[in-house]
Design a protein around this motif. Structure first.
Motif, short mmCIF file in Angstrom:
data_model
loop_
_atom_site.label_atom_id
_atom_site.label_comp_id
_atom_site.label_asym_id
_atom_site.label_seq_id
_atom_site.Cartn_x
_atom_site.Cartn_y
_atom_site.Cartn_z
N ALA A 245 -4.60 10.24 9.03
CA ALA A 245 -4.67 9.95 7.60
C ALA A 245 -6.11 9.63 7.19
CB ALA A 245 -3.75 8.79 7.24
N LEU A 246 -6.82 8.93 8.06
CA LEU A 246 -8.22 8.59 7.75
C LEU A 246 -9.09 9.85 7.74
CD1 LEU A 246 -8.59 5.28 9.77
CD2 LEU A 246 -8.64 5.56 7.27
N ARG A 247 -8.75 10.80 8.63
CA ARG A 247 -9.49 12.07 8.67
C ARG A 247 -9.28 12.83 7.34
NH1 ARG A 247 -9.19 17.46 10.03
NH2 ARG A 247 -6.92 17.42 10.01
N LEU A 248 -8.05 12.89 6.90
CA LEU A 248 -7.75 13.60 5.65
C LEU A 248 -8.41 12.89 4.46
CD1 LEU A 248 -3.99 14.54 6.21
CD2 LEU A 248 -6.01 16.01 6.42
N ARG A 249 -8.44 11.57 4.55
CA ARG A 249 -9.09 10.78 3.48
C ARG A 249 -10.56 11.16 3.36
NH1 ARG A 249 -11.87 6.10 3.79
NH2 ARG A 249 -11.79 4.65 2.03
N ARG A 250 -11.19 11.39 4.51
CA ARG A 250 -12.61 11.79 4.49
C ARG A 250 -12.78 13.20 3.93
NH1 ARG A 250 -12.99 9.65 9.45
NH2 ARG A 250 -12.76 11.66 10.48
N LEU A 251 -11.88 14.10 4.34
CA LEU A 251 -12.03 15.51 3.96
C LEU A 251 -11.61 15.79 2.52
CD1 LEU A 251 -10.72 17.27 7.20
CD2 LEU A 251 -13.08 17.09 6.40
N PHE A 252 -10.59 15.04 2.05
CA PHE A 252 -10.03 15.31 0.71
C PHE A 252 -9.96 14.01 -0.09
CE2 PHE A 252 -8.35 18.42 3.69
CZ PHE A 252 -8.79 19.58 3.08
N PRO A 253 -11.13 13.51 -0.50
CA PRO A 253 -11.14 12.20 -1.16
C PRO A 253 -10.78 12.24 -2.64
CG PRO A 253 -13.38 12.99 -0.87
CD PRO A 253 -12.50 14.03 -0.25
N THR A 254 -10.67 13.46 -3.23
CA THR A 254 -10.47 13.52 -4.69
C THR A 254 -9.34 14.48 -5.05
OG1 THR A 254 -11.99 15.39 -4.89
CG2 THR A 254 -12.94 13.19 -5.12
N TYR A 255 -8.88 14.31 -6.27
CA TYR A 255 -7.91 15.23 -6.89
C TYR A 255 -8.47 16.65 -6.85
CZ TYR A 255 -5.12 17.16 -10.83
OH TYR A 255 -4.31 17.92 -11.63
N GLY A 256 -9.75 16.78 -7.23
CA GLY A 256 -10.37 18.11 -7.29
C GLY A 256 -10.39 18.81 -5.94
#
Ligand SMILES: Cc1cc2nc3c(=O)[nH]c(=O)nc-3n(C[C@H](O)[C@H](O)[C@H](O)COP(=O)(O)O)c2cc1C
Length: 408
Positions: A23-34
């Protein structure tokens, strides 16, 4: 219905849910709605992405307007107050939720990403936020209620024929399945001409055209997942078509029997038939809100359907203050439309909403990340809401509702 915010051991130690390494990895890769929307656009076929992203007319002006209106809300921060104990919990219609955002109803999200309804119902249950299942969801009322027993609400699109026999049957099924709230959508009195869908051939009867096949061929992950999970159907409507009907027959039934106005007389009858909290969705005029209160509705979801129905509609957040004033505490006032991040929840609360909902923010996360997308979206909303509450100097949702807006 009195609200209680009793101690809840599950929610007592925010932030929840705690993210794991993936989850932390995805948070880094996809931090925004855009970033999520972009990936969703790359993974879903064009006709499917367009179906969810677009509004009605050329350029989807009402979708853009919703965002513009949201961005225009400025909040005046207060400093020098302790904010270590930010608590996002909130109570609505007698139940406690982890934060004041839930999943708005979505019809046929399975064409954007297979299995979206189930993924979001599970994520909402895990995060303890409301999940509103659409009449035209791709899982049945009964399945969704099982997946999200603590947070499942049912959204009704009325089926007016035969004196609403099937509308009442859907409501009876939702009650039997344990839906906590009935949401009656009012803002689809007819089917709008969504020019993007027309151009993409996404109409009933659906015809596979060479361009559609090419679209699908360019999206192998989507095609494989669709093969694995099966083509999406309106599962709750199966009960009303002959046994063995294809997904196209069910869609044709929906096309024929739904997408018509539900009048206030029938809303009043639904109110009498439904024993739990009831919300009307798609209200923009204070007089309509008054009507809902008179009928005995418990909530009003101020919404312009995410800009998908009427290009000249005001944004929901623009009409919210006038509706809150008219309702004057006699019903709970809820909001959706262009909720993309935790800050937008705060903007909604400061503008008078008691609770907010989002559709595309959750949908893009799932289309981008599959099963992990549901938890990714709920965690992002929670994390951003907490940070922004601390930033403006409030520690509870009650305080957030009293935040000062700067109107320029
Ligand atoms: C793909 C899609 C399908 C939708 N289907 C429904 C539906 O079945 N019933 C309904 O009441 N609203 C439906 N809506 C409207 C949403 O519930 C919600 O009001 C709106 O999308 C909120 O705006 P947002 O997408 O910017 O968050 C749909 C929206 C989208 C994007």
């Amino acid at each position: 219905m009195p609200d209680s915010l009793g101690p809840d051991p599950i929610l007592a130690a925010p932030p929840r849910p705690a993210p794991d390494a993936e989850a932390l990895r995805l948070r880094r890769l996809f931090p925004t709605y855009g970033s999520l929307e972009q990936r969703a656009k790359r993974r879903a076929p064009r006709f499917a992405y367009d179906y969810a992203a677009n509004g009605v007319g050329e350029g989807s002006p009402n979708v853009a307007h919703n965002r513009h209106a949201m961005d225009a809300v400025r909040l005046v921060p207060r400093y020098g107050v302790p904010v270590a104990g930010v608590d996002t919990r909130v109570s609505l219609f007698g139940r406690d939720y982890a934060m004041p955002i839930g999943v708005s109803p979505m019809g046929n999200p399975g064409i954007v990403w297979p299995g979206t309804c189930g993924i979001l119902a599970r994520a909402a249950q895990k995060a303890r936020i409301p999940y509103i299942g659409s009449t035209v969801a791709n899982e049945s009322i009964e399945t969704l209620a099982k997946l999200a027993p603590d947070v499942y609400w049912f959204q009704l699109y009325a089926i007016p024929g035969e004196e609403h026999r099937r509308s009442f049957d859907l409501v009876r099924r939702a009650e039997a399945a344990g839906a906590h709230v009935l949401v009656v959508t009012m803002d689809v009195p007819c089917r709008p001409k969504r020019v993007g869908d027309v151009g993409n051939g996404l109409e009933v009867p659906f015809r596979f055209r060479p361009r559609t096949m090419r679209d699908i061929a360019m999206r192998p992950a989507w095609a494989l997942e669709t093969l694995r999970k099966g083509r999406p159907a309106f599962e709750s409507l199966r009960a009303y078509v002959p046994e063995g009907s294809s997904i196209f027959d069910i869609a044709a039934f929906g096309q024929r029997e739904m997408g018509q106005a539900i009048t206030w007389d029938w809303v009043a009858r639904l109110r009498d038939a439904w024993p739990r909290a009831m919300v009307v969705k798609g209200i923009l005029h204070p007089d309509d809100a008054e009507r809902a209160v008179q009928i005995g509705c418990d909530g009003i979801l101020v919404s312009n359907h995410g800009g998908r129905q009427f290009d000249a509609a005001p944004a929901a957040i623009e009409m919210l203050p006038a509706i809150v004033e008219r309702v004057a505490g006699r019903a709970r006032v809820l909001l959706d439309g262009s909720m993309r991040e935790g800050l937008d929840i705060l903007r909604g609360l400061a503008s008078g909403a008691e609770f907010t909902f989002a559709a595309r923010a959750f949908l893009w996360a799932v289309a981008a990340l599959g099963e992990a997308g549901g938890n990714h979206a709920t965690y992002a909303f929670l994390e951003e809401l907490r940070a922004n509450m601390a930033q403006v100097g409030v520690t509870t949702i009650e305080e957030a509702r009293g935040l000062e807006r700067w109107l320029g």
